[in-house]
Design a protein around this motif. Structure first.
Motif: not given
Length: 338
Positions: A80-109
């Protein structure tokens, strides 16, 4: 790989003109524009999004951070988010964190502010300090499906009234005559699904129906978690006529546990969940549930994030509340047997 310069040579224009045509900006004559588009098509040119993002300080993408892509709710929200993003001419990147704060922080950084111009976060298991740091660096952040509309998380968010969802589930079971109801909560007592259980308990209390704490189980938000919790409840409390689960996956697990004990749904046990994922519609019997506005919330989240990007991080309504949950009765709930 074809370069922008090669396209410019073939079209007989400058690289800047090619860039303007592809970005639909600047004044370029119709004939020149067509030559550029013909050259792009002939050479098979595709813009290098990473290079463009680094060069321009912006990106045509948004990031969606989820805790586990294995949970079927997240792909449904992502779609649903990807459909909304495409309407605005954007792509959506899905980032799976596995509930790991280290992975989450790496994505954000590494992604926020470079490969993505804004970040959607599915829930608050990602450390709030990390999200505030991301905002301070200039990248907008929006929390999606925030479960407590009455309390601001301190970040822009799309809120869903999950307290009301729990209340609807409880009232449905009460209307069917159930007073011996077990509960399965797909988080810890202070976790992300606490509001759902609170709404359930409040409704039982108002109706004068007791719900002893030993008739509740806190477990993993998964089919297996619901299965194990239901096995315990049905072994220790033989008089239960219904089970409420704070999410559809544990509810499906409860149905499996009942089936393995030779119980019939809903004749011997009614089961209800919350969310209305595709599996709830496809299970047999179909799972009664309280549907949350997944598509609407996703579209609202993208809209809010776009507003924050355009305004430089400021918005008049940083919390927007999605449409209310709705009861969906299917075959897994029925009147209590006398």
């Amino acid at each position: 790989m074809t370069t922008l310069a090669e396209v410019a040579v073939r079209a007989g224009v400058t690289p800047a003109t090619v860039s303007n045509v592809l970005r639909k900006r600047g004044k370029v004559g119709a004939a020149t524009r067509q030559r550029v588009l013909d050259a792009v098509e002939a050479l098979g040119y595709r813009p290098h999004l990473t290079a463009r993002a680094l060069a321009e300080g912006s990106a045509p993408t948004l990031a969606l951070m989820v805790t586990s892509i294995a949970n079927p709710f997240y792909p449904e929200f992502a779609l649903a988010a990807e459909r909304a993003a495409r309407k605005n001419g954007r792509f959506l990147i899905v980032c799976n964190t596995n509930e790991d704060p280290v992975i989450s922080r790496a994505y954000l950084d590494q992604i926020a502010g470079t490969l993505s111009e804004g970040v959607l976060v599915m829930n608050s298991r990602i450390a709030f300090d990390d999200l505030h740091t991301t905002r301070a660096r200039g990248t907008p952040v929006v929390l999606c499906m925030w479960e407590r509309p009455e309390v601001s998380p301190g970040l822009p968010c799309i809120a869903v009234d999950f307290f009301a969802a729990g209340a609807l589930a409880a009232q449905h079971l009460l209307d069917l005559g159930h007073t011996r109801i077990g509960a399965i909560i797909g988080s810890q007592p202070d976790g992300v699904q606490a509001a759902r259980y609170a709404g359930f308990c409040h409704t039982l209390k108002v109706a004068g129906v007791p719900h002893p704490e030993q008739e509740a189980r806190f477990t993993r938000d998964a089919v297996q978690g619901g299965y194990e919790a239901a096995c315990e409840l049905l072994t220790e409390h033989h008089d239960l006529t219904a089970i409420f689960a704070t999410n559809d996956l544990p509810a499906l697990g409860a149905m499996h546990a009942a089936a393995d004990r030779g119980m019939r749904i809903p004749d011997d046990l009614s089961v209800i969940g919350i969310t209305d994922i595709q599996l709830a519609r496809e299970s047999r019997p179909g799972l009664s549930t309280v549907a949350v506005p997944t598509d609407a919330a996703a579209a609202m989240a993208v809209e809010l994030l776009e507003a924050l990007i355009e305004s430089g991080g400021h918005c008049e309504t940083p919390m927007r509340v999605a449409p209310p949950p709705v009861l969906v009765q299917r075959a897994s709930t029925g009147r209590v047997r006398s």
